[in-house]
Design a protein around this motif. Structure first.
Motif, PDB file in Angstrom:
ATOM      1  N   GLN A 257       0.817  -1.209   0.000  1.00  0.00           N
ATOM      2  CA  GLN A 257       0.000   0.000   0.000  1.00  0.00           C
ATOM      3  C   GLN A 257       0.855   1.265   0.000  1.00  0.00           C
ATOM      4  O   GLN A 257       0.407   2.315  -0.459  1.00  0.00           O
ATOM      5  CB  GLN A 257      -0.917   0.014   1.230  1.00  0.00           C
ATOM      6  N   GLU A 285      -1.517   2.826  -2.266  1.00  0.00           N
ATOM      7  CA  GLU A 285      -2.213   4.029  -1.807  1.00  0.00           C
ATOM      8  C   GLU A 285      -1.283   5.234  -1.680  1.00  0.00           C
ATOM      9  O   GLU A 285      -1.724   6.370  -1.849  1.00  0.00           O
ATOM     10  CB  GLU A 285      -2.908   3.770  -0.464  1.00  0.00           C
ATOM     11  N   VAL A 286      -0.008   4.981  -1.354  1.00  0.00           N
ATOM     12  CA  VAL A 286       0.967   6.058  -1.191  1.00  0.00           C
ATOM     13  C   VAL A 286       2.184   5.753  -2.050  1.00  0.00           C
ATOM     14  O   VAL A 286       2.808   4.698  -1.900  1.00  0.00           O
ATOM     15  CB  VAL A 286       1.398   6.219   0.283  1.00  0.00           C
ATOM     16  N   ARG A 311      -6.605   2.864  -6.413  1.00  0.00           N
ATOM     17  CA  ARG A 311      -6.746   3.198  -4.995  1.00  0.00           C
ATOM     18  C   ARG A 311      -5.737   4.232  -4.514  1.00  0.00           C
ATOM     19  O   ARG A 311      -5.705   4.568  -3.327  1.00  0.00           O
ATOM     20  CB  ARG A 311      -6.623   1.930  -4.146  1.00  0.00           C
ATOM     21  N   LYS A 313      -3.911   7.257  -3.215  1.00  0.00           N
ATOM     22  CA  LYS A 313      -4.392   8.423  -2.475  1.00  0.00           C
ATOM     23  C   LYS A 313      -3.337   9.524  -2.378  1.00  0.00           C
ATOM     24  O   LYS A 313      -3.686  10.694  -2.225  1.00  0.00           O
ATOM     25  CB  LYS A 313      -4.841   8.008  -1.071  1.00  0.00           C
ATOM     26  N   VAL A 314      -2.057   9.143  -2.422  1.00  0.00           N
ATOM     27  CA  VAL A 314      -0.977  10.116  -2.276  1.00  0.00           C
ATOM     28  C   VAL A 314       0.041   9.905  -3.386  1.00  0.00           C
ATOM     29  O   VAL A 314       0.578   8.806  -3.539  1.00  0.00           O
ATOM     30  CB  VAL A 314      -0.278   9.977  -0.899  1.00  0.00           C
ATOM     31  N   GLU A 339      -9.406   8.346  -6.399  1.00  0.00           N
ATOM     32  CA  GLU A 339      -9.264   8.394  -4.943  1.00  0.00           C
ATOM     33  C   GLU A 339      -8.143   9.320  -4.481  1.00  0.00           C
ATOM     34  O   GLU A 339      -7.892   9.428  -3.285  1.00  0.00           O
ATOM     35  CB  GLU A 339      -8.990   6.982  -4.406  1.00  0.00           C
ATOM     36  N   LEU A 340      -7.460   9.975  -5.407  1.00  0.00           N
ATOM     37  CA  LEU A 340      -6.285  10.765  -5.044  1.00  0.00           C
ATOM     38  C   LEU A 340      -6.647  11.897  -4.083  1.00  0.00           C
ATOM     39  O   LEU A 340      -7.555  12.686  -4.342  1.00  0.00           O
ATOM     40  CB  LEU A 340      -5.622  11.340  -6.297  1.00  0.00           C
ATOM     41  N   ARG A 341      -5.897  11.965  -2.965  1.00  0.00           N
ATOM     42  CA  ARG A 341      -6.130  12.997  -1.947  1.00  0.00           C
ATOM     43  C   ARG A 341      -4.992  14.023  -1.908  1.00  0.00           C
ATOM     44  O   ARG A 341      -5.233  15.182  -1.605  1.00  0.00           O
ATOM     45  CB  ARG A 341      -6.249  12.351  -0.556  1.00  0.00           C
ATOM     46  N   THR A 342      -3.761  13.584  -2.191  1.00  0.00           N
ATOM     47  CA  THR A 342      -2.596  14.469  -2.100  1.00  0.00           C
ATOM     48  C   THR A 342      -1.803  14.426  -3.396  1.00  0.00           C
ATOM     49  O   THR A 342      -1.424  13.343  -3.862  1.00  0.00           O
ATOM     50  CB  THR A 342      -1.679  14.047  -0.929  1.00  0.00           C
ATOM     51  N   LEU A 367     -11.787  14.445  -5.087  1.00  0.00           N
ATOM     52  CA  LEU A 367     -11.562  14.251  -3.654  1.00  0.00           C
ATOM     53  C   LEU A 367     -10.222  14.819  -3.199  1.00  0.00           C
ATOM     54  O   LEU A 367      -9.788  14.557  -2.078  1.00  0.00           O
ATOM     55  CB  LEU A 367     -11.616  12.754  -3.311  1.00  0.00           C
ATOM     56  N   HIS A 369      -7.407  16.697  -1.492  1.00  0.00           N
ATOM     57  CA  HIS A 369      -7.324  17.474  -0.254  1.00  0.00           C
ATOM     58  C   HIS A 369      -6.118  18.395  -0.215  1.00  0.00           C
ATOM     59  O   HIS A 369      -6.174  19.475   0.382  1.00  0.00           O
ATOM     60  CB  HIS A 369      -7.261  16.524   0.955  1.00  0.00           C
TER      61      HIS A 369
END
Length: 552
Positions: A257, A285-286, A311, A313-314, A339-342, A367, A369
């Motif tokens: 992840q 995820e990262v 998936r 996110k970062v 799903e990317l947040r950063t 999404l 952030h």
């Protein structure tokens, strides 16, 4: 006690004299019948009663796996027998005796089971003690499933001892030996033992000066860790050019992840290897490739792989040598990253002008952030394009546009669009050469009741803001009720006199209950207000840290 005439018989004293056996009845009675006859006999002494109780325990001991221990060790030793020992006599005070059959024990005795269990527990306890002593010597605490040796000055001998201990810890889930650069070349013994801890989920080896041998061994070791979820190899320059050897240990259906490869001196060939393995990491995820300046021109391989990481996110690509073309290529992948947040694209000075035609791709990141674009040499066209897409990023919480000098001349429209970001909590626009118009537009946004969730605001190094601009800002800043940090410091070696607005700012602090940090470096504060500032916390029962470095 007297020995019996036969090894298979035991003489037990009875309260009554020996009775004659009826004709046709076997001379050997079952233990149970004997026991019942004894219960029906005359009352015996207290000692006889205790003997009968012990006899009951002996008769039925074979039906229990773990018989309860008695607190009468003497009586137990008189009655217990084993298969390898002859039966013994038990005499009573009356001196009479009765023969009973010996009940044979099962091969797996309770004592054997207890012995094996005790041995296992002893081994586990011994292993735990060894690890605890090792960790205590290094100033670390022991955890059953985690070994954290981050930044504790490991030596080659420590690494060898750790390698010897790992096979004793098959349930280990986390191993961190990061920031121990003195063990260069000594980590291979540790890596070679990783196959003993197949449950490993987290492996951190950042800044360990991994050698070529370490890298090769690690690639083989990763094939034995199917549950690995985090791999951090950052700050190991020798990984560059050899990353393919490590990534070969990542198999189809990988559970990884988090993959961090910061400052590993990655090459274009490494970038291609990353692109090939990303489709096997659909749980990723990262992903951090920051400070690898040579991958910018090979980004297309990585982008193709990113399309298979839904998936994610970062994504951090800080100082990766990205160009205008890189930004356009990367933008194509955004629609595959819902799903990317950063998103961190900072420190890429050659991307200036690249957002002119590709900023629209950011709209796919519903999404998002965190958006970090500091030190990207943004052009006026870039800022104009970003101003158009900012309203579509309503989930944005952090925005960093620092060190983009051309933002100041064209940021009026951009800053006014911040009103469309209701969740914004951190805004950093340090060193952007903000002009009067841009700063005034930002202060209209605050005045109209927007940015109410803003907690951190950094306006430092904007020395060009006029007295009028600061006056307008300090008049409206008390409306930011949730603000915890505010920085309006000037550039180093650039001192400036405070105007009347400073008194207004100081007065407004009483209306900002959450503020705990105020940066005012290099502002020359008038004498009376210096005293007010020094006693502010005492008067108002506050705890604000004023970062001013003394008065000049």
């Amino acid at each position: 006690m007297r020995s019996a005439s036969k090894k298979t018989e035991t003489y037990v004293a009875c309260p009554e004299s020996k009775r004659e056996k009826p004709e046709g009845v076997s001379s050997r009675k079952s233990p149970f019948n004997l026991f019942m006859n004894q219960l029906q006999g005359k009352k015996s002494s207290e000692k006889q009663g205790k003997s009968q109780s012990s006899l009951v325990s002996r008769l039925f001991k074979g039906s229990r796996l773990n018989p309860p221990k008695t607190d009468r060790p003497k009586e137990k030793s008189e009655l217990e027998t084993t298969d390898s020992q002859p039966d013994k006599e038990v005499e009573t005070e009356a001196g009479t005796e009765t023969k009973i059959e010996t009940i044979s024990e099962t091969p797996a005795t309770s004592e054997t089971v207890e012995s094996q269990s005790l041995g296992t527990e002893t081994d586990l306890e011994s292993n735990t003690v060894k690890m605890e002593r090792f960790l205590q010597r290094l100033g670390k605490k022991s955890h059953s499933r985690s070994i954290d040796l981050n930044n504790c000055g490991l030596t080659s001998m420590d690494a060898a001892e750790l390698g010897a201990l790992l096979p004793l810890l098959p349930d280990l889930e986390e191993l961190d030996v990061s920031w121990n650069d003195f063990i260069a070349g000594a980590l291979k013994p540790v890596i070679l033992q990783i196959h003993h801890i197949s449950k490993l989920k987290i492996l951190r080896l950042s800044n360990c000066r991994l050698t070529t041998d370490d890298v090769l061994a690690l690639g083989e070791a990763l094939t034995t860790t199917p549950d690995l979820e985090e791999l951090n190899l950052s700050w190991n320059n020798n990984v560059g050019g050899k990353l393919a050897k490590i990534l070969q240990g990542i198999q189809e259906g990988s559970k990884i992840q988090i993959l961090e490869l910061m400052d590993c001196d990655l090459t274009a060939e490494d970038a291609a290897s990353v692109g090939q393995v990303l489709p096997q990491m659909q749980n990723l995820e990262v992903f951090d490739l920051s400070i690898n300046r040579n991958i910018g021109y090979s980004l297309i391989s990585i982008v193709q792989g990113l399309k298979n990481t839904p998936r994610l996110k970062v994504l951090k690509l800080h100082t990766c040598g990205l160009t205008q073309d890189s930004i356009q290529v990367l933008g194509v992948a955004f629609e595959h990253l819902p799903e990317l947040r950063t998103l961190d694209l900072s420190g890429n000075k050659e991307v200036g002008g690249g957002f002119k035609d590709s900023a629209a791709h950011l709209a796919h990141l519903k999404l998002l952030h965190v958006l970090d674009l500091h030190q990207c040499s943004l052009s006026e066209d870039d800022v104009a394009s970003l101003a158009q897409v900012i309203p579509l990023l309503s989930s944005l919480q952090e925005l960093d546009l620092s060190a983009n000098k051309k933002v100041g001349g064209s940021s009026e429209n951009l800053l006014s669009r911040l009103r469309f970001l209701p969740e914004l909590s951190t805004l950093v626009i340090t060193g952007c050469s903000l002009g009067k118009e841009a700063f005034t537009a930002f202060a209209s946004v605050i005045q109209t009741g927007h940015l109410t969730k803003l907690q951190q605001l950094d306006l430092s190094y904007n020395d060009s803001i006029s007295e009028e601009g600061w006056a307008t800002f300090t008049q409206n800043v008390p409306l930011l009720k949730e603000l915890t940090e505010l920085d309006i410091s000037l550039r180093p070696a650039n001192f400036r006199e405070c105007g009347l607005w400073f008194g207004r700012l100081l007065s407004g602090l009483t209306k900002m209950p959450m503020l705990s940090e105020l940066g005012i470096q290099r502002w020359r504060i008038p004498g009376p207000q210096q005293e007010d500032l020094e006693y502010f916390n005492h008067y108002h029962k506050r705890s604000i840290h004023f970062d001013y470095g003394g008065f000049q």
